[in-house]
Write an enzyme that holds these catalytic residues in place. Sequence first.
Site, short mmCIF file in Angstrom:
data_model
loop_
_atom_site.label_atom_id
_atom_site.label_comp_id
_atom_site.label_asym_id
_atom_site.label_seq_id
_atom_site.Cartn_x
_atom_site.Cartn_y
_atom_site.Cartn_z
N GLU A 280 -20.88 35.24 -44.48
CA GLU A 280 -21.68 34.55 -43.46
C GLU A 280 -21.14 33.14 -43.28
O GLU A 280 -20.88 32.44 -44.27
CB GLU A 280 -23.15 34.42 -43.85
CG GLU A 280 -23.97 35.68 -43.85
CD GLU A 280 -25.44 35.39 -44.21
OE1 GLU A 280 -25.87 34.21 -44.11
OE2 GLU A 280 -26.14 36.33 -44.60
N GLU A 334 -32.54 35.31 -33.46
CA GLU A 334 -33.57 36.22 -33.95
C GLU A 334 -34.91 35.48 -34.00
O GLU A 334 -35.14 34.64 -34.87
CB GLU A 334 -33.18 36.76 -35.33
CG GLU A 334 -31.88 37.56 -35.31
CD GLU A 334 -31.38 37.92 -36.70
OE1 GLU A 334 -32.05 38.72 -37.38
OE2 GLU A 334 -30.33 37.38 -37.11
N LYS A 337 -37.42 35.23 -37.35
CA LYS A 337 -36.98 34.76 -38.66
C LYS A 337 -37.86 33.60 -39.11
O LYS A 337 -38.14 32.68 -38.33
CB LYS A 337 -35.51 34.31 -38.62
CG LYS A 337 -34.52 35.45 -38.47
CD LYS A 337 -33.12 35.04 -38.89
CE LYS A 337 -33.05 34.92 -40.41
NZ LYS A 337 -31.66 34.66 -40.86
N GLU A 343 -33.06 28.55 -38.19
CA GLU A 343 -32.94 29.93 -38.62
C GLU A 343 -33.01 30.91 -37.46
O GLU A 343 -32.48 32.02 -37.53
CB GLU A 343 -34.02 30.27 -39.65
CG GLU A 343 -33.79 29.67 -41.02
CD GLU A 343 -32.56 30.28 -41.70
OE1 GLU A 343 -32.39 31.51 -41.65
OE2 GLU A 343 -31.75 29.51 -42.25
#
Length: 394
Positions: A280, A334, A337, A343
Amino acid sequence: MAAASAREPSRAASPVATAAGVLLALAVLLTEEVIVADALSIGVNYGQIANNLPAPGRVSTLLRSIKISKVKLYDADPHVLRAFLGTGVEFVIGIGNEHVPAMVSSTVAQAWLQQHVVPHLHAGARITCITVGNEAFKGNDTALQASLLPAMHSVHQALGALGLQGRVNVTTAHSLDIMGVSYPPSAGAFAPGAVPHLQPFLKFLSATRAPFLINCYPFFAYKDDPARVPLDYVLFQPNAGVTDPNTGLNYDNMLYAQVDAVYSAIKALGHTDVDVKVSETGWPSRGDPDEVGATPQHAGTYIGNLLRRIEMKQGTPLRPAVPIDVYVFALFNENLKPGPASERNYGLFYPDGTPVYNVGLRGYLPPMADSQGARQAVHVILLIAIATVAFALS
């Protein structure tokens, strides 16, 4: 006028040629199993903690349109794996932390593989790696940490029992928090509390030829200390760099320094035969007021410069001949999250397929109706085109 007279006279296309051209175009449109050609050598993390993401079939089209050939999942979503059948896209799939303790049982591990892996491999999916847990040593879950390596052994042995050993690797992904020392890179060392776990873990990776996965985010270093961490250094922009006093190697970006610190830490535990891959890395396009640097401009610069270096097949200063292997986080923003605003804003794309920032990845996300109904319509047009060809040839 002279230039015009030098050209060949235009010719009207014959009915046969026209119909043949239509047939060829439609045949391409109807081909569902399109292999990714001239693919980018970067991977992408496909997270799904959201309630507004496109269906996996549409995502498959999007990723093929931008020539992404490697995808990392945090589970083994069968809808995703089926949607990518025949595309040549390579998958890393995951076993969530909540399932790791159960995987210590060889019976449970084999049952999981038979349900989540074997059917997809038989159907033609390219699953090359299974991550058992994610960032297990970041928190204080001692039960998870104690069961991690036994679970990895169990999954590996179950793969062997199913005839898949050597075809699918088993590993786990670590947070950079596992490092006790990361600067200078040559002095890299794991945190003392993690060493008892990592010594047998590295022995397992070495024996099975599996990679060490690390999640690296230079954004965090900059956010925490923007006055002392140069922005150009973390964004891969031109800068004087930092020289390791022990090796004399110069680092012009933080990501490469972090990766080489991990290599040094692994070497300190007696291994030089384990590859490090970045499972990541990314940069958020938005954040809370206290998340300095979380902007679309900085995110685009980070990812764009990273893409260019990967396409140049760059290695780190410590391993210049080994191209760095990276999975970008993440494919989409997203919206569910938890945590700070950043985030929910690491995506390359919004859920509608629009790029969050421009790094040249302008893909095609088909509309929601562009599936079965559209395909049936194209079949009808194809039949008409076939009839046209038959008539022209008669």
